[in-house]
Design an enzyme around this catalytic site. Structure first.
Site, PDB file in Angstrom:
ATOM      1  N   PHE A 115       1.125  -1.494   0.202  1.00 53.68           N
ATOM      2  CA  PHE A 115      -0.190  -0.133  -0.224  1.00 53.68           C
ATOM      3  C   PHE A 115       0.996   1.414  -0.048  1.00 53.68           C
ATOM      4  CE2 PHE A 115      -3.451   3.027   1.970  1.00 53.68           C
ATOM      5  CZ  PHE A 115      -4.313   2.863   0.919  1.00 53.68           C
ATOM      6  N   TYR A 116       2.146   1.197   0.889  1.00 50.55           N
ATOM      7  CA  TYR A 116       3.139   2.091   0.490  1.00 50.55           C
ATOM      8  C   TYR A 116       3.047   2.949  -0.803  1.00 50.55           C
ATOM      9  CZ  TYR A 116       6.810   4.502   1.303  1.00 50.55           C
ATOM     10  OH  TYR A 116       8.678   5.644   0.602  1.00 50.55           O
ATOM     11  N   ALA A 117       2.981   2.165  -1.639  1.00 54.01           N
ATOM     12  CA  ALA A 117       4.182   2.012  -2.944  1.00 54.01           C
ATOM     13  C   ALA A 117       2.410   2.949  -3.669  1.00 54.01           C
ATOM     14  CB  ALA A 117       4.766   0.956  -3.876  1.00 54.01           C
TER      15      ALA A 117
END
Length: 340
Positions: A156-158
């Site tokens: 999710f960070y990416a």
């Protein structure tokens, strides 16, 4: 020139703000100083920025505020005559995004929206912002190129950082706001984050504790020294993005646009095996690490390798620090800071 540096209590933001002050720029810092990792190291960075401003005579103002607070962002832009913005504020951490995705929505999506709105409303000359090599996700074609699509993030960070790139393009298109995204590749060096491998490995090895070596040490990273990163960030910020005269809507290039928009990789162009990175740490410490070999973690990618030729062509960026030198510098800083 007054430059807003968001995330200036963080690792990269601190170094960028300090370098700008040393060259005589006026700097406005903006950071919530959260407790994702040890606040003491963030406070120490902020003290150095205050001292640097006094020593150089450069103007420095700091807002201890949340970028996700729209009123706080509005107040900052109203009170300061901001010419350019370097956005390095974000919720960091690849694996933490699996545990706490909502923190990334607030810090990486809501906050970035507030910043984009302020930039277009107050007619900022250029927004330079941090993206990440993690956006390449499931891509395996090496070296990673900005001209390839990046629509398969593995965590999710990416996904939130890729969203930042798309959001920036929409503002570049709608308001002709010059925006440049920089995809960082594993930044390391003095004053680095305590949750990063170099910090964790150094601390554990000095204390005689085992280090966790994921993927059995067989993955590679394009480790990029902080001084090289800072030079690239500032050079980029000094050259506002412009529309590409060769952009073709029938064969769109993901890295450019007919709007003032650019995406660049910023890496070392020299990937190193994790096992070799650990050897460099052992050499700098003069002590062997106790290794606990583990399988690859969920969300990790096995290899990263930056093609940074576009950034070199655009602003003359050329990384110059080999891993052995960078690791030595970090270990020297660590021993001094913690009196080890």
């Amino acid at each position: 020139m007054t430059i807003l540096v968001t995330g200036n209590a963080g690792f990269i933001g601190f170094h960028v703000a300090k370098t700008l002050l040393e060259r005589g720029d006026s700097v406005v810092g903006f950071d919530i100083v959260n407790d994702y990792y040890d606040i003491d190291i963030k406070e120490a960075r902020l003290e150095i920025l205050e001292e640097t401003a006094r020593r150089t005579g450069s103007e420095y103002v700091f807002y201890r505020e949340n970028l996700a607070d729209r009123a706080a962002v509005e107040r900052c832009f109203t009170e300061q005559r901001i010419g350019r913005v370097i956005n390095l504020a974000a919720q960091a951490g690849v694996r933490y995004s699996i545990e706490n995705p909502h923190a990334y929505v607030e810090s990486n999506i809501v906050a970035f929206t507030n910043l984009l709105e302020a930039c277009q409303h107050y007619r900022v000359e250029h927004l330079t912002y941090a993206s990440t090599s993690s956006v390449y996700g499931a891509n395996t074609k090496m070296p990673f190129s900005e001209h390839e699509g990046v629509d398969h993030p593995l965590q999710f960070y990416a996904a939130t950082k890729r969203a930042n790139e798309l959001m920036a393009h929409s503002y570049s298109h709608l308001y002709r706001l010059p925006t440049t995204g920089l995809r960082f590749f594993t930044v390391y060096g003095p004053w680095g984050r305590p949750d990063m491998a170099l910090f964790l490995f150094t601390k554990a090895t000095l204390e005689g504790e085992p280090i966790q070596v994921f993927n059995h040490g067989n993955h590679t990273r394009d480790f990029t020294y902080i001084d090289d990163i800072v030079e690239g960030v500032i050079r980029t910020n000094d050259v506002p993005a412009t529309p590409s005269p060769s952009w073709n809507s029938e064969a769109p290039d993901p890295a450019t646009s007919n709007a003032p928009f650019r995406i660049y990789n910023i890496g070392n162009n020299d990937p190193v095996m994790l096992s070799a990175y650990i050897e460099a740490i052992e050499e700098a410490l003069g002590k062997r690490a106790i290794k606990k070999l583990l399988p690859i973690q969920a969300g990790d990618v096995p290899y990263t390798f930056a093609d940074s030729t576009e950034l070199e062509r655009a602003v003359g960026y050329k990384p110059a620090t080999p891993v052995s030198v960078g690791v030595d510098n970090f270990v020297a800083w660590y021993r001094d800071y913690y009196q080890v």
